[in-house]
Design a protein around this motif. Structure first.
Motif, mmCIF file in Angstrom:
data_model
loop_
_atom_site.group_PDB
_atom_site.id
_atom_site.type_symbol
_atom_site.label_atom_id
_atom_site.label_comp_id
_atom_site.label_asym_id
_atom_site.label_seq_id
_atom_site.Cartn_x
_atom_site.Cartn_y
_atom_site.Cartn_z
ATOM 1 N N ALA A 1 17.577 4.857 5.706
ATOM 2 C CA ALA A 1 17.001 3.988 5.530
ATOM 3 C C ALA A 1 16.162 4.211 4.177
ATOM 4 O O ALA A 1 15.904 3.292 3.430
ATOM 5 N N LEU A 2 15.629 4.908 4.807
ATOM 6 C CA LEU A 2 13.821 5.375 3.822
ATOM 7 C C LEU A 2 14.706 7.141 3.379
ATOM 8 O O LEU A 2 13.655 7.797 2.701
ATOM 9 N N ARG A 3 15.298 7.764 3.835
ATOM 10 C CA ARG A 3 16.282 9.072 2.874
ATOM 11 C C ARG A 3 15.403 10.169 3.296
ATOM 12 O O ARG A 3 14.602 10.761 2.624
ATOM 13 N N ALA A 4 14.910 9.933 5.178
ATOM 14 C CA ALA A 4 13.867 11.119 5.218
ATOM 15 C C ALA A 4 14.787 11.090 6.628
ATOM 16 O O ALA A 4 14.988 11.261 7.123
ATOM 17 N N LYS A 5 13.980 12.655 6.686
ATOM 18 C CA LYS A 5 14.196 13.427 8.004
ATOM 19 C C LYS A 5 13.699 12.680 8.477
ATOM 20 O O LYS A 5 12.211 12.588 8.513
ATOM 21 N N VAL A 6 14.124 11.998 10.149
ATOM 22 C CA VAL A 6 13.157 11.240 11.391
ATOM 23 C C VAL A 6 12.751 12.461 12.098
ATOM 24 O O VAL A 6 14.588 13.140 12.448
ATOM 25 N N ARG A 7 11.567 12.744 12.970
ATOM 26 C CA ARG A 7 11.370 13.558 13.811
ATOM 27 C C ARG A 7 10.351 12.681 14.996
ATOM 28 O O ARG A 7 9.731 11.281 14.590
ATOM 29 N N THR A 8 10.343 12.664 16.179
ATOM 30 C CA THR A 8 9.363 11.838 16.642
ATOM 31 C C THR A 8 9.105 13.234 17.582
ATOM 32 O O THR A 8 9.587 13.993 17.823
ATOM 33 N N SER A 9 7.762 12.545 18.551
ATOM 34 C CA SER A 9 7.510 13.641 19.864
ATOM 35 C C SER A 9 6.853 12.414 21.005
ATOM 36 O O SER A 9 7.260 11.552 21.011
ATOM 37 N N TYR A 10 6.476 13.015 21.943
ATOM 38 C CA TYR A 10 6.531 12.495 23.635
ATOM 39 C C TYR A 10 5.097 13.121 23.329
ATOM 40 O O TYR A 10 5.100 14.910 23.764
ATOM 41 N N GLU B 1 0.436 -1.345 -0.012
ATOM 42 C CA GLU B 1 -0.143 0.298 0.160
ATOM 43 C C GLU B 1 0.765 1.114 -0.447
ATOM 44 O O GLU B 1 0.242 2.348 -1.193
ATOM 45 N N LEU B 2 1.897 0.620 0.968
ATOM 46 C CA LEU B 2 2.472 2.082 1.015
ATOM 47 C C LEU B 2 3.094 2.597 -0.569
ATOM 48 O O LEU B 2 3.527 3.277 -0.957
ATOM 49 N N ASN B 3 4.138 1.446 -0.911
ATOM 50 C CA ASN B 3 4.398 1.801 -2.380
ATOM 51 C C ASN B 3 3.426 2.095 -3.713
ATOM 52 O O ASN B 3 3.720 2.934 -4.478
ATOM 53 N N ALA B 4 2.332 1.690 -3.407
ATOM 54 C CA ALA B 4 1.828 2.405 -4.306
ATOM 55 C C ALA B 4 0.840 4.222 -4.011
ATOM 56 O O ALA B 4 1.109 5.094 -5.097
ATOM 57 N N PHE B 5 1.042 4.047 -2.624
ATOM 58 C CA PHE B 5 0.420 5.661 -2.609
ATOM 59 C C PHE B 5 1.986 7.060 -2.476
ATOM 60 O O PHE B 5 1.500 7.665 -2.869
ATOM 61 N N ARG B 6 3.338 5.985 -2.543
ATOM 62 C CA ARG B 6 3.550 6.911 -2.089
ATOM 63 C C ARG B 6 4.000 8.803 -1.489
ATOM 64 O O ARG B 6 4.142 9.399 -2.183
ATOM 65 N N PRO B 7 3.897 8.377 -0.259
ATOM 66 C CA PRO B 7 3.914 9.446 0.293
ATOM 67 C C PRO B 7 5.024 10.311 0.988
ATOM 68 O O PRO B 7 6.275 10.337 0.727
ATOM 69 N N ALA B 8 5.042 11.615 0.943
ATOM 70 C CA ALA B 8 5.791 12.274 0.768
ATOM 71 C C ALA B 8 6.079 12.678 2.171
ATOM 72 O O ALA B 8 7.604 12.838 2.669
ATOM 73 N N VAL B 9 4.875 12.048 2.878
ATOM 74 C CA VAL B 9 4.798 12.498 4.576
ATOM 75 C C VAL B 9 4.981 11.436 5.103
ATOM 76 O O VAL B 9 3.930 10.980 4.597
ATOM 77 N N LEU B 10 5.426 10.033 6.198
ATOM 78 C CA LEU B 10 4.394 9.078 6.595
ATOM 79 C C LEU B 10 4.975 9.577 8.765
ATOM 80 O O LEU B 10 6.059 9.845 8.851
ATOM 81 N N ALA B 11 3.973 8.694 9.066
ATOM 82 C CA ALA B 11 3.649 9.121 10.099
ATOM 83 C C ALA B 11 3.675 8.195 10.826
ATOM 84 O O ALA B 11 2.498 7.515 10.856
ATOM 85 N N PRO C 1 9.662 9.696 1.194
ATOM 86 C CA PRO C 1 9.934 10.573 2.051
ATOM 87 C C PRO C 1 10.233 11.664 2.342
ATOM 88 O O PRO C 1 11.696 11.275 2.821
ATOM 89 N N ALA C 2 10.339 13.187 2.050
ATOM 90 C CA ALA C 2 10.513 14.124 3.524
ATOM 91 C C ALA C 2 11.023 14.022 4.590
ATOM 92 O O ALA C 2 11.973 13.808 5.122
ATOM 93 N N LEU C 3 9.824 13.333 5.077
ATOM 94 C CA LEU C 3 9.838 13.642 6.630
ATOM 95 C C LEU C 3 9.070 12.129 6.836
ATOM 96 O O LEU C 3 8.098 11.815 6.835
ATOM 97 N N VAL C 4 9.669 11.793 8.326
ATOM 98 C CA VAL C 4 8.707 10.450 8.835
ATOM 99 C C VAL C 4 8.488 10.639 10.072
ATOM 100 O O VAL C 4 9.680 11.736 11.022
ATOM 101 N N MET C 5 7.236 11.491 10.422
ATOM 102 C CA MET C 5 7.001 11.809 11.576
ATOM 103 C C MET C 5 6.668 10.087 12.889
ATOM 104 O O MET C 5 6.061 9.503 12.728
#
Length: 465
Positions: free
Chosen positions: A251-260, A198-208, A230-234
């Motif tokens: 692995a995803l060639r993306a900026k990775v950020r997280t939150s609490y 599903e992700l391969n078909a949708f090709r997200p620019a942002v992944l959460a 993706p440009a950003l993985v949240m």
């Protein structure tokens, strides 16, 4: 965004630009307002604060609160006298109403009951607007001009990987976004290969995704099966070892950020490039404390934390025992962000790996989230713990809601679990009903899923911590 959210966003930007002094000033004013509101509108707080002087706004003088105590006094806790716990439970037990306004004006979400009590939490319109403003401030801090351009080139498509079946905060948020062509809400309960397709078909620019799911998806990208850019993985909900964030980013060639964050305060903090969580201190207070609720020194792990949400007036959260252990950074963060920064000690995500069948030799790995959220949505289940006791065995400890028939509850749980396992080609995994007590952490929380320990079992047959 509506006018209220735009106004709050402008204030949020001004507060961040003004640094710690501007945030502290807003925090003091909002705390004074919230305490006065709670004493006036909530019978619970009116009684709790009956011996305190008028106008008190010093947090240290306010007694701590807890989920069990507040839920037991729900009807007196809420400041809207037309809202009752009975109404909220009926709403929360209906999956068809996920994402709909409760009582026509509130956002309702539920917690997993990791402290032994299921929580039902409401957000009023201002709290919802503050959440939106904090998200906008968060993204502005995370994204460079190049990141924004990359997201735009990707069609601004956003993929949310969420649990199903319950009024979880992420599920409620996704339900409100359904129908938008650039947003896809994908189920965390489906087999990994289906999620990848599903992700391969949708090709997200942002992944959460949840953090543990992000780790699994990084493995799929490393194996050459996931082809997204993706440009950003949240990442949300769980903690990972610090090195995992760099692996996911590579692995995803993306900026990775997280939150609490948490249901009680969805906008609590945002992650920085140094892997610290900066508190949105203009709208929230987090106090690291010991067992007696005394402050602990920066740099030392807390026993728990006391949360104060300054935005939500329908369900005031004041010095609320959240049950997490955190470490407060003792020096300014090199990232330059203002406000206190913490690291959470008690939210690690552990993957579960099961042996394959004779037909399918490859082992199967599951994140704990699909298992936990599946049971969190079962009516009549107050608390549970899933323990991976042997390579192909899961033992489930149960604590039913009083009045629930344990045999009927176990049948529902076993049916749901077997269906999930079968979808992941794990029909050979054995399910056991545990009769031993559910284990709690030192902070009083329950680890919902315990992976197979490397040391196996102790002589008594229970899993070693």
């Amino acid at each position: 965004m509506n006018t209220s959210t735009l106004r709050l966003l402008a204030d949020a930007r001004s507060a961040k630009a003004g640094g710690e002094r501007a945030m502290a000033a807003r925090q003091r004013a909002r705390l004074t307002e919230l305490v006065a509101w709670a004493r006036t509108r909530s019978p619970y707080y009116r009684h709790l604060y009956r011996d305190l002087p008028a106008g008190v706004a010093d947090l240290a003088l306010l007694p701590p609160t807890s989920k069990p105590g507040l839920m037991a006094a729900f009807d007196d806790w809420v400041t809207d006298r037309a809202v009752t716990l009975a109404q909220a439970r009926v709403f929360a037990d209906d999956p068809a109403r996920i994402g709909q306004p409760f009582a026509g004006r509130y956002t309702l979400s539920t917690t997993s009951g990791t402290t032994g009590t299921h929580g039902i939490f409401l957000q009023d319109a201002r709290a919802t607007a503050v959440t939106s403003a904090m998200m906008a401030r968060l993204l502005a801090g995370w994204l460079s001009v190049r990141d924004v351009a990359r997201i735009a080139r990707g069609g601004a498509r956003t993929a949310l990987v969420i649990p199903e079946g319950g009024h979880f905060a992420s599920t409620v948020a996704a339900a409100r976004l359904r129908g938008r062509s650039r947003v896809a809400a994908l189920s965390v309960h489906q087999p990994l290969q289906d999620l990848v397709a599903e992700l391969n078909a949708f090709r997200p620019a942002v992944l959460a995704p949840y953090a543990s799911i992000g780790a699994l998806l990084a493995g799929e990208a490393e194996a050459g099966r996931l082809h997204i850019n993706p440009a950003l993985v949240m990442l949300t909900a769980e903690g990972l070892p610090v090195g995992e964030y760099a692996r996911i980013a590579a692995a995803l060639r993306a900026k990775v950020r997280t939150s609490y964050a948490c249901n009680e305060c969805p906008f609590l903090s945002y992650g920085c490039s140094e892997s610290w969580m900066h508190l949105n201190a203009d709208w929230a207070v987090l106090e690291p404390v010991d067992e007696q609720y005394r402050p602990v020194a920066p740099g030392e792990p807390s026993h728990t934390v006391l949360l104060t949400n300054l935005a939500n007036h329908v369900q005031p959260i004041l010095r609320y025992d959240l049950g997490d252990s955190v470490v407060l950074r003792p020096d300014p963060c090199p990232c330059g962000s203002p406000g206190p920064a913490v690291r959470v000690q008690g939210r690690a995500a552990d993957l579960l790996t099961f042996p394959g069948t004779a037909r399918e030799q490859a082992p199967v790995t599951l994140a704990p989230l699909p298992l936990a959220t599946l049971l969190e949505a079962v009516p009549g289940l107050e608390l549970f713990q899933i323990v991976h006791t042997a390579p192909a065995t899961l033992r489930i400890r149960l604590h039913p809601v009083p009045g629930t028939d344990p045999a009927t509850l176990w049948h529902q749980i076993e049916t749901r679990m077997r269906d999930l396992l079968a979808r992941h080609h794990l029909g050979h995994v054995r399910l056991e009903r545990g009769s031993e007590p559910i284990q709690h952490s030192a902070g009083g929380k329950v680890r919902a899923v315990i992976p197979l320990p490397a040391t196996g079992m102790d002589p008594a047959g229970s899993v070693r911590p």
